[in-house]
Design an enzyme around this catalytic site. Structure first.
Site, short mmCIF file in Angstrom:
data_model
loop_
_atom_site.label_atom_id
_atom_site.label_comp_id
_atom_site.label_asym_id
_atom_site.label_seq_id
_atom_site.Cartn_x
_atom_site.Cartn_y
_atom_site.Cartn_z
N PRO A 1 -1.69 -9.68 2.54
CA PRO A 1 -1.09 -8.67 1.65
C PRO A 1 -1.42 -8.94 0.19
O PRO A 1 -1.45 -10.09 -0.25
CB PRO A 1 0.41 -8.82 1.89
CG PRO A 1 0.52 -9.49 3.21
CD PRO A 1 -0.69 -10.37 3.34
N CYS A 2 -1.67 -7.87 -0.54
CA CYS A 2 -2.06 -8.01 -1.94
C CYS A 2 -0.87 -7.86 -2.89
O CYS A 2 -1.05 -7.84 -4.09
CB CYS A 2 -3.14 -7.00 -2.30
SG CYS A 2 -2.61 -5.30 -2.13
N GLN A 3 0.35 -7.79 -2.36
CA GLN A 3 1.51 -7.57 -3.23
C GLN A 3 1.60 -8.53 -4.40
O GLN A 3 1.93 -8.11 -5.51
CB GLN A 3 2.83 -7.62 -2.42
CG GLN A 3 3.02 -6.45 -1.51
CD GLN A 3 2.41 -6.70 -0.14
OE1 GLN A 3 1.54 -7.52 0.04
NE2 GLN A 3 2.88 -5.96 0.84
#
EC number: 2.1.1.37
Length: 168
Positions: free
Chosen positions: A157-159
């Site tokens: 995830p790139c959060q």
């Protein structure tokens, strides 16, 4: 993007539109189809009636396909990151970003049969590097439409790096 991809999109986009999932572009379908044909692998949405022979006939009728070898060369010659001619294994590339995991897989003989990435800028970079536009929102894609594969790669995830998180 190469001229060959533009020509292929022009010829196949109306057929591809029928099979394009919500949140994706028809050129993602076209790109998957032509790369699968170049590697003699399954096509996206075959379970829904996509006919590889009919697509190849359309390509031949438009003088875009002579044989698999020359088609593969025409499709990949301009790419900065060229996939292998023959697959030692196949994979799908989910949450693909710009295609970093794909590079490692290709360097080890893997051929991508499906990719998905939601973010538009990452999609464009993926297209520039790999010659195919990833499908968009993975939640809109029927599992049965995804071609069979040996390995599933999924990006983390790139959060932590997202602009959305920074602005909160």
């Amino acid at each position: 993007m190469s001229n060959i991809l533009e020509e292929l999109e022009t010829v196949l986009s109306s057929d591809a539109q029928v099979y394009t999932p919500e949140g994706s572009e028809s050129k993602a379908v076209v790109h998957q189809w032509v790369h699968a044909i170049a590697h003699d692998l399954p096509l996206f949405a075959e379970v829904k009636g996509v006919n590889k022979s009919a697509i190849i006939k359309t390509l031949k009728d438009n003088q875009l396909f002579k044989d698999k070898t020359s088609f593969h060369h025409k499709l990949t010659a301009h790419l900065p990151i060229v996939p292998p001619n023959k697959a030692r294994f196949t994979f799908i590339d989910l949450f693909a970003g710009i295609g970093g995991m794909r590079i490692g897989a290709q360097n080890n003989g893997g051929v991508c049969v499906f990719s998905s990435e939601f973010e538009k800028n990452a999609q464009q970079t993926y297209l520039d590097n790999h010659g195919e536009l990833p499908f968009g929102d993975i939640t809109e894609i029927a599992v049965t439409d995804i071609p069979s594969h040996d390995v599933l790669f999924a990006g983390f995830p790139c959060q932590p790096f997202s602009q959305v998180m920074v602005s909160m």
